[in-house]
Design an enzyme around this catalytic site. Structure first.
Site, PDB file in Angstrom:
ATOM      1  N   HIS A  95       0.610  -1.130  -0.079  1.00 12.97           N
ATOM      2  CA  HIS A  95       0.035  -0.025   0.146  1.00 12.97           C
ATOM      3  C   HIS A  95       0.876   1.333  -0.061  1.00 12.97           C
ATOM      4  O   HIS A  95       0.515   2.456  -0.642  1.00 12.97           O
ATOM      5  CB  HIS A  95      -0.778   0.158   1.308  1.00 12.97           C
ATOM      6  N   LYS A 110     -16.477  -6.416  13.187  1.00 12.73           N
ATOM      7  CA  LYS A 110     -16.298  -7.837  13.057  1.00 12.73           C
ATOM      8  C   LYS A 110     -15.844  -8.066  11.888  1.00 12.73           C
ATOM      9  O   LYS A 110     -15.056  -9.293  11.583  1.00 12.73           O
ATOM     10  CB  LYS A 110     -17.691  -8.549  13.295  1.00 12.73           C
ATOM     11  N   ARG A 122      -1.988  -5.980  -8.365  1.00 17.71           N
ATOM     12  CA  ARG A 122      -0.985  -6.693  -8.030  1.00 17.71           C
ATOM     13  C   ARG A 122      -0.476  -7.738  -9.062  1.00 17.71           C
ATOM     14  O   ARG A 122       0.377  -7.761  -9.799  1.00 17.71           O
ATOM     15  CB  ARG A 122      -1.084  -7.300  -6.609  1.00 17.71           C
ATOM     16  N   SER A 142      -2.766  -7.662   2.863  1.00 14.16           N
ATOM     17  CA  SER A 142      -3.085  -7.770   4.436  1.00 14.16           C
ATOM     18  C   SER A 142      -3.447  -8.980   4.880  1.00 14.16           C
ATOM     19  O   SER A 142      -3.331  -9.409   5.897  1.00 14.16           O
ATOM     20  CB  SER A 142      -4.281  -6.694   4.541  1.00 14.16           C
TER      21      SER A 142
HETATM   22  P1  ADP Z   1      -9.901  -3.501  -0.213  1.00 19.31           P
HETATM   23  O1  ADP Z   1     -10.336  -4.529   0.694  1.00 19.31           O
HETATM   24  O2  ADP Z   1     -10.872  -2.251  -0.760  1.00 19.31           O
HETATM   25  O3  ADP Z   1      -9.409  -4.262  -1.593  1.00 19.31           O
HETATM   26  P2  ADP Z   1      -7.171  -3.449   0.376  1.00 19.31           P
HETATM   27  O4  ADP Z   1      -6.782  -2.493   1.663  1.00 19.31           O
HETATM   28  O5  ADP Z   1      -6.962  -4.834   0.566  1.00 19.31           O
HETATM   29  O6  ADP Z   1      -8.724  -2.754   0.301  1.00 19.31           O
HETATM   30  O7  ADP Z   1      -6.602  -2.730  -0.648  1.00 19.31           O
HETATM   31  C1  ADP Z   1      -6.761  -1.545  -1.369  1.00 19.31           C
HETATM   32  C2  ADP Z   1      -6.333  -1.358  -2.564  1.00 19.31           C
HETATM   33  O8  ADP Z   1      -4.838  -1.355  -2.676  1.00 19.31           O
HETATM   34  C3  ADP Z   1      -6.611  -2.397  -3.694  1.00 19.31           C
HETATM   35  O9  ADP Z   1      -6.909  -1.668  -4.880  1.00 19.31           O
HETATM   36  C4  ADP Z   1      -5.659  -3.430  -3.731  1.00 19.31           C
HETATM   37  O10 ADP Z   1      -5.609  -4.003  -5.093  1.00 19.31           O
HETATM   38  C5  ADP Z   1      -4.430  -2.541  -3.572  1.00 19.31           C
HETATM   39  N1  ADP Z   1      -3.181  -3.112  -2.878  1.00 19.31           N
HETATM   40  C6  ADP Z   1      -3.397  -4.066  -1.794  1.00 19.31           C
HETATM   41  N2  ADP Z   1      -2.053  -4.640  -1.557  1.00 19.31           N
HETATM   42  C7  ADP Z   1      -1.385  -4.174  -2.690  1.00 19.31           C
HETATM   43  C8  ADP Z   1      -0.071  -4.435  -3.035  1.00 19.31           C
HETATM   44  N3  ADP Z   1       0.874  -5.249  -2.302  1.00 19.31           N
HETATM   45  N4  ADP Z   1       0.584  -3.712  -4.041  1.00 19.31           N
HETATM   46  C9  ADP Z   1      -0.339  -2.837  -4.675  1.00 19.31           C
HETATM   47  N5  ADP Z   1      -1.625  -2.678  -4.376  1.00 19.31           N
HETATM   48  C10 ADP Z   1      -2.128  -3.186  -3.237  1.00 19.31           C
END
Ligand code: ADP
Length: 167
Positions: A25, A49, A98, A136
């Site tokens: 991120h 939750k 990704r 995550s």
């Molecule tokens: P959501 O639950 O809305 O997908 P995330 O927090 O998992 O939220 O991710 C937010 C955004 O960041 C999404 O577009 C996701 O694809 C992107 N993202 C998550 N991890 C990475 C990463 N390692 N590299 C690039 N983008 C990422």
């Protein structure tokens, strides 16, 4: 095509759950900060939750991790990303791609958002290859099994994650 929101104010919103923020991120946020004069990270307010960390904790982590990146503001986000973008007069929603496996979901989401507000454009950025496998969810799973997640998430989040997982 509908008139776009003033092209001069290139504010980008980056919505997500960030449960917790990862170095992937942050890589994306750094790239966005090079492209846009202002980046607003929208941390989704979810049912407690559904996430390991509360929205207050997730916002705190992101604020601390992005303190040195000038154009970045971190705010809790209630409801739809397009609504959040409209409130902040942002013409751009930023998302990360990704791998191919992200594509289908992100494609659906971007087209749904376009349907909801055609004046807002979704822009995708790719992280550095070293972070392209990070999520995550994976970090939580690995940490709960005792894996060392240092180097994958901000340093100060590591003890908070271990504490949360009761390790
Ligand atoms: P959501 O639950 O809305 O997908 P995330 O927090 O998992 O939220 O991710 C937010 C955004 O960041 C999404 O577009 C996701 O694809 C992107 N993202 C998550 N991890 C990475 C990463 N390692 N590299 C690039 N983008 C990422």
């Amino acid at each position: 095509m509908k008139q776009r929101r003033s092209a001069g104010s290139r504010i980008a919103v980056y919505p997500g759950t960030f449960d917790p923020v990862t170095n992937g991120h942050l890589d994306l946020i750094r790239r966005a900060a090079e492209l846009f004069p202002r980046v607003i990270v929208g941390v989704a307010v979810t049912n407690s939750k559904e996430t390991l960390f509360s929205v207050e904790e997730r916002v705190e982590f992101l604020r601390r991790a992005t303190r040195a990146i000038k154009p970045v503001t971190v705010l809790p986000m209630e409801g739809l990303a397009v609504k959040f973008a409209r409130i902040h007069k942002a013409p751009v929603i930023l998302r990360g791609l990704r791998m191919l496996s992200d594509f289908e979901y992100e494609f659906q989401l971007a087209l749904t958002n376009r349907q909801l507000d055609p004046t807002i454009e979704t822009v995708f950025l790719m992280p550095s290859a070293e972070y392209s496998y990070l999520s995550s969810r994976l970090i939580k799973e690995a940490a709960s099994l005792g894996a060392d997640v240092r180097g994958l998430i901000p340093k100060f989040v590591v003890p908070r994650l271990q504490e949360k997982l009761g390790r």
